[in-house]
Design an enzyme around this catalytic site. Structure first.
Site, PDB file in Angstrom:
ATOM      1  N   GLY A  47     -48.651  22.776 -23.317  1.00 42.04           N
ATOM      2  CA  GLY A  47     -49.058  22.174 -22.164  1.00 42.04           C
ATOM      3  C   GLY A  47     -49.391  20.450 -22.189  1.00 42.04           C
ATOM      4  O   GLY A  47     -50.446  20.676 -22.830  1.00 42.04           O
ATOM      5  N   GLN A  52     -55.302  14.184 -19.180  1.00 40.42           N
ATOM      6  CA  GLN A  52     -54.967  13.943 -21.055  1.00 40.42           C
ATOM      7  C   GLN A  52     -54.780  12.735 -21.032  1.00 40.42           C
ATOM      8  O   GLN A  52     -54.454  12.483 -22.255  1.00 40.42           O
ATOM      9  CB  GLN A  52     -54.700  15.189 -21.679  1.00 40.42           C
ATOM     10  N   CYS A  90     -56.252  22.935 -28.425  1.00 43.49           N
ATOM     11  CA  CYS A  90     -55.926  21.046 -26.877  1.00 43.49           C
ATOM     12  C   CYS A  90     -55.544  20.576 -28.171  1.00 43.49           C
ATOM     13  O   CYS A  90     -56.523  19.915 -28.380  1.00 43.49           O
ATOM     14  CB  CYS A  90     -56.614  21.330 -26.345  1.00 43.49           C
ATOM     15  N   LEU A  91     -54.504  19.264 -27.241  1.00 41.35           N
ATOM     16  CA  LEU A  91     -55.082  18.351 -27.582  1.00 41.35           C
ATOM     17  C   LEU A  91     -55.765  17.192 -27.771  1.00 41.35           C
ATOM     18  O   LEU A  91     -55.578  16.427 -28.426  1.00 41.35           O
ATOM     19  CB  LEU A  91     -53.213  17.868 -27.105  1.00 41.35           C
ATOM     20  N   HIS A 132     -54.668  27.315 -18.853  1.00 46.73           N
ATOM     21  CA  HIS A 132     -55.273  26.106 -19.294  1.00 46.73           C
ATOM     22  C   HIS A 132     -55.744  24.973 -19.193  1.00 46.73           C
ATOM     23  O   HIS A 132     -56.256  24.063 -18.679  1.00 46.73           O
ATOM     24  CB  HIS A 132     -54.543  26.395 -20.568  1.00 46.73           C
ATOM     25  N   GLU A 133     -53.968  24.440 -18.523  1.00 45.71           N
ATOM     26  CA  GLU A 133     -53.863  23.318 -18.087  1.00 45.71           C
ATOM     27  C   GLU A 133     -54.537  23.099 -16.714  1.00 45.71           C
ATOM     28  O   GLU A 133     -54.865  22.276 -16.143  1.00 45.71           O
ATOM     29  CB  GLU A 133     -52.452  23.489 -17.665  1.00 45.71           C
ATOM     30  N   HIS A 136     -57.863  21.515 -16.916  1.00 44.84           N
ATOM     31  CA  HIS A 136     -58.129  20.518 -17.086  1.00 44.84           C
ATOM     32  C   HIS A 136     -58.119  19.780 -15.787  1.00 44.84           C
ATOM     33  O   HIS A 136     -59.301  18.887 -15.615  1.00 44.84           O
ATOM     34  CB  HIS A 136     -57.029  20.283 -17.693  1.00 44.84           C
TER      35      HIS A 136
END
Ligand code: CO
Length: 162
Positions: A47, A52, A90-91, A132-133, A136
Protein backbone atom coordinates in the site's frame (compact mmCIF):
# COMPACT_ATOMS: atom_id res chain seq x y z
CA UNK A 1 4.49 4.55 -15.99
CA UNK A 2 5.57 7.50 -13.92
CA UNK A 3 7.14 6.64 -10.65
CA UNK A 4 7.53 9.24 -7.92
CA UNK A 5 10.39 9.14 -5.40
CA UNK A 6 9.24 7.92 -2.00
CA UNK A 7 9.61 10.28 0.97
CA UNK A 8 11.77 8.59 3.57
CA UNK A 9 11.78 8.58 7.35
CA UNK A 10 12.61 10.81 9.25
CA UNK A 11 11.10 13.45 6.89
CA UNK A 12 8.66 15.82 8.64
CA UNK A 13 6.18 15.32 5.78
CA UNK A 14 5.50 11.85 7.16
CA UNK A 15 4.56 13.34 10.54
CA UNK A 16 1.92 15.81 9.37
CA UNK A 17 -1.82 15.25 9.49
CA UNK A 18 -3.27 15.06 6.01
CA UNK A 19 -6.13 17.29 4.92
CA UNK A 20 -9.37 15.94 3.48
CA UNK A 21 -10.08 16.02 -0.23
CA UNK A 22 -13.06 18.20 -1.16
CA UNK A 23 -12.74 18.49 -4.94
CA UNK A 24 -12.68 15.39 -7.08
CA UNK A 25 -11.31 14.90 -10.58
CA UNK A 26 -9.22 18.00 -10.58
CA UNK A 27 -6.43 17.66 -13.12
CA UNK A 28 -3.83 17.63 -10.34
CA UNK A 29 -5.65 14.95 -8.34
CA UNK A 30 -6.19 12.65 -11.32
CA UNK A 31 -2.49 12.84 -12.18
CA UNK A 32 -1.57 12.15 -8.55
CA UNK A 33 -3.84 9.08 -8.41
CA UNK A 34 -2.25 7.72 -11.58
CA UNK A 35 1.28 8.39 -10.29
CA UNK A 36 0.48 6.78 -6.94
CA UNK A 37 -0.84 3.64 -8.63
CA UNK A 38 2.24 3.46 -10.86
CA UNK A 39 4.58 4.02 -7.92
CA UNK A 40 2.85 1.33 -5.88
CA UNK A 41 2.97 -1.18 -8.74
CA UNK A 42 6.63 -0.44 -9.47
CA UNK A 43 7.68 -0.66 -5.84
CA UNK A 44 5.67 -3.87 -5.32
CA UNK A 45 4.46 -2.54 -1.98
CA UNK A 46 1.22 -3.55 -0.29
CA UNK A 47 0.00 0.00 0.00
CA UNK A 48 0.94 3.65 -0.31
CA UNK A 49 -0.34 6.84 1.30
CA UNK A 50 -0.15 10.29 -0.34
CA UNK A 51 2.25 11.74 2.30
CA UNK A 52 4.77 9.13 1.13
CA UNK A 53 4.95 10.90 -2.21
CA UNK A 54 5.00 14.33 -0.61
CA UNK A 55 1.29 15.24 -0.54
CA UNK A 56 -0.41 15.67 2.81
CA UNK A 57 -3.88 14.80 1.55
CA UNK A 58 -6.18 11.98 2.62
CA UNK A 59 -5.53 9.57 -0.19
CA UNK A 60 -4.30 5.99 -0.03
CA UNK A 61 -3.77 3.21 -2.55
CA UNK A 62 -3.69 -0.48 -1.75
CA UNK A 63 -2.54 -3.39 -3.84
CA UNK A 64 -5.23 -6.09 -4.00
CA UNK A 65 -5.72 -9.23 -6.08
CA UNK A 66 -8.24 -7.24 -8.10
CA UNK A 67 -5.74 -4.47 -8.75
CA UNK A 68 -4.96 -1.11 -7.17
CA UNK A 69 -7.76 0.33 -5.06
CA UNK A 70 -7.62 4.03 -4.22
CA UNK A 71 -9.55 5.46 -1.30
CA UNK A 72 -10.22 9.12 -0.61
CA UNK A 73 -10.81 10.47 2.91
CA UNK A 74 -10.77 7.01 4.49
CA UNK A 75 -11.65 6.70 8.18
CA UNK A 76 -11.92 3.64 10.36
CA UNK A 77 -15.37 3.63 11.96
CA UNK A 78 -15.11 0.25 13.67
CA UNK A 79 -12.29 -2.02 14.80
CA UNK A 80 -12.62 -5.61 15.96
CA UNK A 81 -11.75 -6.29 19.56
CA UNK A 82 -9.73 -9.28 18.37
CA UNK A 83 -6.21 -8.42 17.26
CA UNK A 84 -3.30 -10.25 15.70
CA UNK A 85 0.42 -9.71 15.49
CA UNK A 86 2.26 -9.85 12.17
CA UNK A 87 5.32 -8.46 10.44
CA UNK A 88 5.17 -5.10 8.65
CA UNK A 89 7.48 -2.95 6.64
CA UNK A 90 7.08 0.43 4.94
CA UNK A 91 8.43 1.92 1.72
CA UNK A 92 9.29 5.06 3.71
CA UNK A 93 11.27 3.09 6.29
CA UNK A 94 13.35 0.85 4.02
CA UNK A 95 15.23 -2.12 5.41
CA UNK A 96 13.30 -2.27 8.67
CA UNK A 97 10.65 -4.83 9.55
CA UNK A 98 8.84 -5.48 12.77
CA UNK A 99 5.89 -7.02 14.53
CA UNK A 100 2.78 -4.86 14.88
CA UNK A 101 -0.50 -5.65 16.60
CA UNK A 102 -3.58 -4.71 14.55
CA UNK A 103 -7.31 -5.39 14.69
CA UNK A 104 -8.34 -8.48 12.75
CA UNK A 105 -11.24 -6.74 11.06
CA UNK A 106 -12.22 -3.12 10.45
CA UNK A 107 -14.95 -1.10 8.80
CA UNK A 108 -13.75 1.85 6.75
CA UNK A 109 -15.78 4.72 5.38
CA UNK A 110 -14.29 6.45 2.36
CA UNK A 111 -15.03 8.07 -0.96
CA UNK A 112 -14.13 6.75 -4.38
CA UNK A 113 -12.42 8.58 -7.23
CA UNK A 114 -15.72 10.30 -8.12
CA UNK A 115 -16.38 11.33 -4.53
CA UNK A 116 -19.06 8.69 -4.06
CA UNK A 117 -19.30 7.42 -0.48
CA UNK A 118 -18.42 3.78 0.16
CA UNK A 119 -18.14 1.50 3.16
CA UNK A 120 -15.65 -1.34 3.25
CA UNK A 121 -15.51 -4.38 5.47
CA UNK A 122 -11.94 -5.62 5.59
CA UNK A 123 -10.21 -8.48 7.30
CA UNK A 124 -6.96 -10.38 6.98
CA UNK A 125 -4.07 -8.74 5.16
CA UNK A 126 -6.22 -5.99 3.62
CA UNK A 127 -7.35 -4.94 7.11
CA UNK A 128 -3.73 -4.67 8.22
CA UNK A 129 -2.67 -2.72 5.12
CA UNK A 130 -5.59 -0.31 5.50
CA UNK A 131 -4.74 0.35 9.16
CA UNK A 132 -1.10 0.96 8.23
CA UNK A 133 -1.99 3.36 5.38
CA UNK A 134 -4.64 5.26 7.35
CA UNK A 135 -2.05 5.69 10.12
CA UNK A 136 0.12 7.50 7.55
CA UNK A 137 -2.66 10.09 7.07
CA UNK A 138 -2.40 10.84 10.78
CA UNK A 139 1.38 11.08 10.79
CA UNK A 140 1.82 7.68 12.41
CA UNK A 141 4.41 5.16 11.22
CA UNK A 142 4.53 1.42 11.94
CA UNK A 143 7.76 1.94 13.89
CA UNK A 144 5.68 3.93 16.42
CA UNK A 145 3.60 0.82 17.08
CA UNK A 146 6.25 -1.86 16.66
CA UNK A 147 6.45 -4.51 19.37
CA UNK A 148 9.70 -6.00 18.17
CA UNK A 149 12.04 -5.22 15.30
CA UNK A 150 12.54 -8.43 13.31
CA UNK A 151 14.90 -7.14 10.63
CA UNK A 152 17.14 -4.09 10.27
CA UNK A 153 17.73 -3.06 13.88
CA UNK A 154 21.06 -1.60 12.72
CA UNK A 155 19.21 0.56 10.17
CA UNK A 156 16.96 2.10 12.80
CA UNK A 157 20.02 3.11 14.81
CA UNK A 158 21.42 4.76 11.70
CA UNK A 159 18.15 6.66 11.23
CA UNK A 160 18.07 7.82 14.82
CA UNK A 161 21.53 9.36 14.49
CA UNK A 162 20.35 11.64 11.67
CO1 CO B 1 3.95 2.72 5.17
Amino acid sequence: MSQIPIILYPSKILRQKSISIKEFHTKELDILVKNMSDTLLESKGAGLAAPQIGKNIQLIAINTKEGIVTLFNPIIIKKSWKKNIDEEGCLSVPGIFGLVKRSNAIIVKAQDIDGKKTTLNANGLISRVLQHEIDHLNGILFIDRVLKITQGEENIKKFLKT
